[in-house]
Design a protein around this motif. Sequence first.
Motif, mmCIF file in Angstrom:
data_model
loop_
_atom_site.group_PDB
_atom_site.id
_atom_site.type_symbol
_atom_site.label_atom_id
_atom_site.label_comp_id
_atom_site.label_asym_id
_atom_site.label_seq_id
_atom_site.Cartn_x
_atom_site.Cartn_y
_atom_site.Cartn_z
ATOM 1 N N ILE A 295 55.236 18.649 11.532
ATOM 2 C CA ILE A 295 54.331 17.726 12.216
ATOM 3 C C ILE A 295 52.902 18.260 12.178
ATOM 4 O O ILE A 295 51.956 17.545 11.853
ATOM 5 N N ARG A 296 52.767 19.513 12.496
ATOM 6 C CA ARG A 296 51.492 20.242 12.420
ATOM 7 C C ARG A 296 51.853 21.721 12.381
ATOM 8 O O ARG A 296 53.031 22.070 12.544
ATOM 9 N N PRO A 297 50.905 22.607 12.142
ATOM 10 C CA PRO A 297 51.263 24.030 12.053
ATOM 11 C C PRO A 297 52.086 24.502 13.247
ATOM 12 O O PRO A 297 51.710 24.299 14.407
ATOM 13 N N ASN A 298 53.239 25.107 12.942
ATOM 14 C CA ASN A 298 54.153 25.684 13.934
ATOM 15 C C ASN A 298 54.856 24.647 14.799
ATOM 16 O O ASN A 298 55.481 25.005 15.806
ATOM 17 N N VAL A 299 54.780 23.379 14.450
ATOM 18 C CA VAL A 299 55.510 22.322 15.159
ATOM 19 C C VAL A 299 56.347 21.564 14.132
ATOM 20 O O VAL A 299 55.823 21.075 13.125
ATOM 21 N N PHE A 300 57.658 21.461 14.402
ATOM 22 C CA PHE A 300 58.593 20.895 13.432
ATOM 23 C C PHE A 300 59.456 19.830 14.101
ATOM 24 O O PHE A 300 59.768 19.917 15.291
ATOM 25 N N LYS A 301 59.853 18.850 13.299
ATOM 26 C CA LYS A 301 60.807 17.840 13.758
ATOM 27 C C LYS A 301 62.089 17.990 12.946
ATOM 28 O O LYS A 301 62.085 17.852 11.716
ATOM 29 N N TYR A 302 63.181 18.285 13.642
ATOM 30 C CA TYR A 302 64.486 18.436 13.002
ATOM 31 C C TYR A 302 65.245 17.126 13.137
ATOM 32 O O TYR A 302 65.332 16.554 14.231
ATOM 33 N N ILE A 303 65.809 16.644 12.034
ATOM 34 C CA ILE A 303 66.505 15.356 11.988
ATOM 35 C C ILE A 303 67.914 15.589 11.478
ATOM 36 O O ILE A 303 68.121 16.259 10.454
ATOM 37 N N ARG A 304 68.877 15.027 12.199
ATOM 38 C CA ARG A 304 70.277 15.219 11.870
ATOM 39 C C ARG A 304 71.017 13.906 12.107
ATOM 40 O O ARG A 304 70.801 13.231 13.112
ATOM 41 N N GLU A 305 71.905 13.547 11.184
ATOM 42 C CA GLU A 305 72.696 12.323 11.310
ATOM 43 C C GLU A 305 74.176 12.660 11.288
ATOM 44 O O GLU A 305 74.590 13.603 10.600
ATOM 45 N N LEU A 367 64.721 16.240 17.012
ATOM 46 C CA LEU A 367 64.442 17.368 17.894
ATOM 47 C C LEU A 367 63.091 17.954 17.508
ATOM 48 O O LEU A 367 62.893 18.382 16.368
ATOM 49 N N THR A 368 62.141 17.973 18.431
ATOM 50 C CA THR A 368 60.825 18.542 18.170
ATOM 51 C C THR A 368 60.783 19.972 18.697
ATOM 52 O O THR A 368 61.043 20.217 19.880
ATOM 53 N N LEU A 369 60.458 20.905 17.804
ATOM 54 C CA LEU A 369 60.457 22.329 18.112
ATOM 55 C C LEU A 369 59.077 22.913 17.841
ATOM 56 O O LEU A 369 58.482 22.652 16.787
ATOM 57 N N GLU A 370 58.564 23.713 18.774
ATOM 58 C CA GLU A 370 57.266 24.380 18.599
ATOM 59 C C GLU A 370 57.478 25.885 18.631
ATOM 60 O O GLU A 370 58.062 26.424 19.566
ATOM 61 N N LYS A 376 56.426 38.930 16.501
ATOM 62 C CA LYS A 376 56.237 40.112 15.663
ATOM 63 C C LYS A 376 55.888 39.750 14.228
ATOM 64 O O LYS A 376 55.185 40.500 13.552
ATOM 65 N N LYS A 377 56.417 38.644 13.734
ATOM 66 C CA LYS A 377 56.083 38.182 12.383
ATOM 67 C C LYS A 377 55.574 36.758 12.465
ATOM 68 O O LYS A 377 56.081 35.940 13.226
ATOM 69 N N SER A 378 54.572 36.456 11.650
ATOM 70 C CA SER A 378 54.051 35.096 11.589
ATOM 71 C C SER A 378 54.999 34.225 10.769
ATOM 72 O O SER A 378 55.881 34.717 10.068
#
Length: 447
Positions: A295-305, A367-370, A376-378
């Motif tokens: 979605i944007r840096p470090n923000v993800f949308k997980y899609i599952r069916e 599912l939106t994950l940030e 410790k690691k980027s």
Amino acid sequence: MSMLERIAGSNRMSRYLELPARLHMRPKSTQISGEVVGDSMFRRQRDVMDHLISPTAKHFSFDGAGTGSAARPTESVTPEDYDEVGWGEKSLLELSDSIRACLRHDGSGGPDIPRLSSFLVAAVQDEAQWGQPTLDLATIEHARLDKLLAELVHFGESLRAKNPHFRPVPAQELPLQLRIDVSNAKRLRRLWRRRFREQYFMMDQHRCAILVEGGRLKDVSFDNSLAYDLGKWLTKVGDPISELEGNLQFDPGHWWLNITCAERDGIVASSLETPTKGRYGITALPLLTGREEIIRPNVFKYIREGRAADMHNSLIGQVGRQIRVLRGYRLRSIVAPQAGIRYDGLFTIRQYGYKQDNKTNVYRLELTLERVPEQKKSQEEIEDIPRPSQLDDWALYEKLEGDQIKLLKGETTYLGWKLRRQEEKIDRDEWRRAQLFRASFEPIGGV
């Protein structure tokens, strides 16, 4: 115990105890253009190498000039001294991984080419001039130096063949340093093959044995009777460990061959693709299938069916909380690992939702994950994992699994399994190339 005996015992594995006591080479220095190195650094390197070199053996100095025997102070030598000058097992493995990763990524050796050139010169002189060579087979095997030499030689040969008119590039037209490095790699490989003979060619077999006995597949067994699509491995759950120990054990970038290995270590409580609290009471979510959008840096949308039972209903009450996220190689995401399972760090669940398609009765989870900042690691560092040495273990793991299927189920079942694996890999590679191509024209969020 003499100094030579202490040096020889620091890196040698029990398998090679019969090899002669080794000396430690003194590498030729390499001047990096545009970089000023203080005299104090070189003095410190010389002091360390003075401790590593035998008081009686002939050796070569940092400027490449040969020197005769000289008395040396008999001070204690530690593995950190080897790493400081770049010839310890850990330093050589890092060098090998760095060069191989750059060769595969963009056809260059990256910033570690001067170190590589220095090492190749030192290693060739060590093999050709000294009566007792420095590097033993255990160090070569651990640092994947045989793989490094093979890829360097292959890179040099393939570069000569790349030409707009499909005519090989004459050797004399290649960059001088590249020709020197490839030539030294060929010579060093020939010298090692001559010294170790069949042991050199059987290193992968020994690596495979280590993988099973005490390595990445320790306490994990193959069970072909399992019908679970994501794996056919079992493990015995170990004794509980405190949450503090668990937090110290898992850093972002931790990598496993499969989800069962992650279960063995306690980060998840099941080999199924479902959220669990694991052995340490921290919720972990393995993203092994489905797809993911940035979605944007470090923000993800997980899609599952799938079915209603596959919608991770337990996460509804976790919105706003931090969980551990693992990504698998089958996940359709440009940040998924090339192979195996990788722990990508702590993420906050920002949004949870699912709906049902009335026509097909298929459920869809979003599912939106940030990603939690300042870990410790980027994210960029994590995406470099698995490293080439880890991919070596992955290749051995796949071969081992295939051999087990062939042994237990027969040739026909094995060929079907191998064909499915190849088709999956081709499909993933094509999808990834398409997504990266689209991402090059679209802003983040349009992937």
